[in-house]
Design a protein around this motif. Structure first.
Motif, mmCIF file in Angstrom:
data_model
loop_
_atom_site.group_PDB
_atom_site.id
_atom_site.type_symbol
_atom_site.label_atom_id
_atom_site.label_comp_id
_atom_site.label_asym_id
_atom_site.label_seq_id
_atom_site.Cartn_x
_atom_site.Cartn_y
_atom_site.Cartn_z
ATOM 1 N N LEU A 1 40.222 35.755 42.443
ATOM 2 C CA LEU A 1 41.379 35.192 41.763
ATOM 3 C C LEU A 1 42.350 36.291 41.332
ATOM 4 N N ARG A 2 41.817 37.429 40.892
ATOM 5 C CA ARG A 2 42.670 38.571 40.526
ATOM 6 C C ARG A 2 43.482 39.027 41.730
ATOM 7 N N SER B 1 44.247 37.302 44.469
ATOM 8 C CA SER B 1 45.217 36.259 44.829
ATOM 9 C C SER B 1 46.417 36.284 43.895
ATOM 10 N N THR B 2 46.153 36.430 42.613
ATOM 11 C CA THR B 2 47.226 36.466 41.626
ATOM 12 C C THR B 2 48.136 37.665 41.854
#
Length: 75
Positions: free
Chosen positions: A7-8, A10-11
Motif C-alpha cells: 500500500l505504501r 501504491s500510494t
C-alpha cells in the motif's frame, strides 16, 4: 501475513503520478532522505520523464518517433 508495505508503494506511485513533490512524499513515508524515496521510485520517474524527453527531441528536430513523427507534422 499481509503487510501494509504494498500500500505504501501504491500510494507513493500515485502521488508521483499526480505531481506531488518528492519532499512531501518523503515526509509522508518517513524516509530519512529524498534520495531514499527517489531511489525506490526511480522506475516512476523514468516514465514521468518520457514526455519531457519527447518534447526536447521535438524541439531539436528529432525524427525518432517524437510528437511530430507521431502526428505526421513536419515541425
Amino acid at each position: 501475513m499481509t503487510t501494509s508495505h504494498p500500500l505504501r508503494h501504491s500510494t507513493a506511485t500515485l502521488f508521483l503520478d499526480h505531481g506531488v513533490e518528492l519532499v512531501i512524499i518523503k515526509e509522508l513515508l518517513c524516509h530519512a532522505h529524498t534520495g531514499v524515496t527517489a531511489g525506490a521510485y526511480a522506475y516512476v520517474w523514468i516514465r514521468l520523464q518520457r514526455p519531457a524527453i519527447d518534447t526536447l527531441g521535438y524541439a531539436l528536430g528529432s525524427t525518432d518517433g517524437g510528437p511530430a513523427a507521431r502526428d505526421g507534422s513536419t515541425g
